[in-house]
Write a protein that holds these residues in place. Structure first.
Motif, short mmCIF file in Angstrom:
data_model
loop_
_atom_site.label_atom_id
_atom_site.label_comp_id
_atom_site.label_asym_id
_atom_site.label_seq_id
_atom_site.Cartn_x
_atom_site.Cartn_y
_atom_site.Cartn_z
N ALA A 57 0.83 -1.21 0.00
CA ALA A 57 0.00 0.00 0.00
C ALA A 57 0.86 1.25 0.00
N LYS A 58 1.96 1.23 0.75
CA LYS A 58 2.82 2.41 0.83
C LYS A 58 3.65 2.60 -0.42
N GLY A 59 3.80 1.53 -1.20
CA GLY A 59 4.66 1.62 -2.37
C GLY A 59 6.11 1.79 -1.95
N ARG A 60 6.50 1.14 -0.85
CA ARG A 60 7.88 1.22 -0.38
C ARG A 60 8.78 0.40 -1.29
N PRO A 61 9.84 1.01 -1.79
CA PRO A 61 10.74 0.25 -2.66
C PRO A 61 11.61 -0.73 -1.88
N PRO A 145 3.50 1.78 10.16
CA PRO A 145 4.31 2.91 9.74
C PRO A 145 3.40 4.13 9.58
N SER A 146 3.98 5.28 9.34
CA SER A 146 3.15 6.45 9.08
C SER A 146 2.30 6.18 7.84
N ALA A 147 1.06 6.65 7.88
CA ALA A 147 0.06 6.26 6.87
C ALA A 147 0.09 7.14 5.62
N ASN A 148 1.29 7.28 5.06
CA ASN A 148 1.44 8.03 3.83
C ASN A 148 2.06 7.12 2.78
N ARG A 149 1.88 7.48 1.51
CA ARG A 149 2.63 6.74 0.50
C ARG A 149 4.10 7.08 0.63
N VAL A 182 4.65 15.10 14.58
CA VAL A 182 5.86 14.46 14.06
C VAL A 182 5.94 13.07 14.67
N GLU A 183 6.69 12.18 14.03
CA GLU A 183 6.79 10.80 14.47
C GLU A 183 7.46 10.70 15.84
N SER A 184 7.36 9.50 16.42
CA SER A 184 7.96 9.25 17.73
C SER A 184 9.48 9.32 17.65
MG MG Z 1 7.43 7.11 7.94
#
Ligand code: MG
Ligand code: TXA
Length: 328
Positions: A57-61, A145-149, A182-184
């Motif tokens: 879903a994130k399209g993480r390479p 993970p953070s819910a962004n692409r 911002v993230e943890s």
């Molecule tokens: Mg992230």
């Protein structure tokens, strides 16, 4: 008013929505989970295929290890081993924007894909009541993970999640904007002391004060900082050599296969694992790290059949290329 790209945004304080979110997690689907830092793309951390769907879903390479989110300290204790200092940090700052990277317990049950094959696990107990309610009722660790692409900025509203991920999420629980934004902060306990892996919502000074003076905080972003090479290696590397895109298997090699079409002389293999006989990249991703671990040590070389580089295949092949790269 924010434009909703899908109708799966639901109020986080609605009991029916919470029940649907839990059912989705149980079914291996993805849920947009509000936390105090940013929105998370949540999946059952014990279900490899659910975790594979996060990367798809994130399209993480590539496969970055994920944070396991828990409702309380007892749940964290079942996953990782706390040293005294880490325990003090957890007691002082949980629930809240602190993630601790600690040795993973044997039998933690978290998918090897969620940890990218590492022996350590990042754990965090969010303070957001909606996240807490979801985690408590679900009763299993949640990878998020953070819910962004991949490559986009982190999502801090339910609408951001829907815009970036659309129908990949079964449901997005809307609790308004994330208040930290911002993230943890990520801290790893290492033999050399505490290492700040990522600056975030909890200031390092606060952590240092609770940890006490004897523990230096090593900032990996500081090029001057003395770090032991390999100590914080964030990627699992097999001991065996890895040979990619093999057309032919040599005697005694371990074969990592994909799909029904095997390389020539597959019968030469000392041992074979097929990542997915039906050629499903989600299933293959879910099995990748445990397969590498299992083949490692059974042969000097792991021969890897060609794997398509579409969809999750890109991340699978990226990971295998790193495993195949010459080591120092
Ligand atoms: Mg992230
Ligand atoms: O605030 C947050 O932490 C958010 C919310 C949703 O909880 N989550 C988040 O996850 O930012 P993510 O996947 O975007 O970032 C997690 C980071 C990655 O950079 C990863 O490399 C690191 O944590 N990480 C996870 N497990 C690790 C491990 N075992 N060792 C070292 N780093 C690890």
């Amino acid at each position: 008013m924010a434009r909703h790209h899908s109708s799966n945004i639901r109020p986080a304080d609605d009991d029916d929505a919470l029940r649907e979110a839990i059912a989705a997690l149980r079914a291996g689907q993805l849920v947009g989970m509000p936390t105090e830092t940013v929105y998370g793309l949540a999946a059952d951390a014990t279900n490899g295929e659910a975790v594979a769907r996060i990367y798809a879903a994130k399209g993480r390479p590539s496969f970055n290890p994920l944070i396991a989110h828990v409702a309380d300290l007892e749940a964290a204790e079942r996953l990782v081993l706390f040293d005294p200092v880490s325990r003090r940090l957890a007691e002082a700052f949980w629930p809240g924007p602190l993630t601790l990277v600690l040795p993973k317990r044997a039998g933690a049950g978290v998918s090897d894909l969620a940890t990218a094959g590492l022996d350590t696990l990042a754990v965090r107990m969010p303070s957001h009541p909606a996240a807490h309610a979801l985690l408590k009722a679900f009763g299993r660790p949640v990878a998020a993970p953070s819910a962004n692409r991949s490559g986009h900025v982190s999502a801090t509203t339910a609408a951001h999640v829907a815009e970036d991920l659309g129908s990949a999420v079964a449901i997005v629980l809307d609790a308004g904007p994330s208040h930290v934004g911002v993230e943890s902060t990520i801290v790893a306990a290492t033999p050399a002391g505490l290492a700040l892996l990522r600056a975030g919502g909890l200031p390092r000074e606060a952590i240092g004060a609770v940890a006490g003076m004897p523990l230096a905080i090593v900032d990996l972003t500081d090029p001057e900082a003395p770090t032991a090479p390999g100590q914080l290696a964030s990627h699992y590397a097999p001991g065996a050599m890895v040979r990619l895109d093999v057309e032919e298997v040599f005697p005694g090699e371990a074969l990592l296969a994909f799909g029904l079409e095997l390389p020539r002389h597959a019968e030469n293999a000392a041992v074979t694992i097929n990542l997915s006989e039906r050629g499903d990249l989600i299933e293959a991703a879910a099995r990748l790290f445990s397969a590498l671990r299992e083949l490692d040590g059974k042969a000097a070389t792991i021969a890897v059949a060609p794997i398509p580089t579409t969809g999750l295949g890109e991340a699978i092949v990226d990971r295998l290329r790193r495993a195949a790269a010459p080591r120092p």
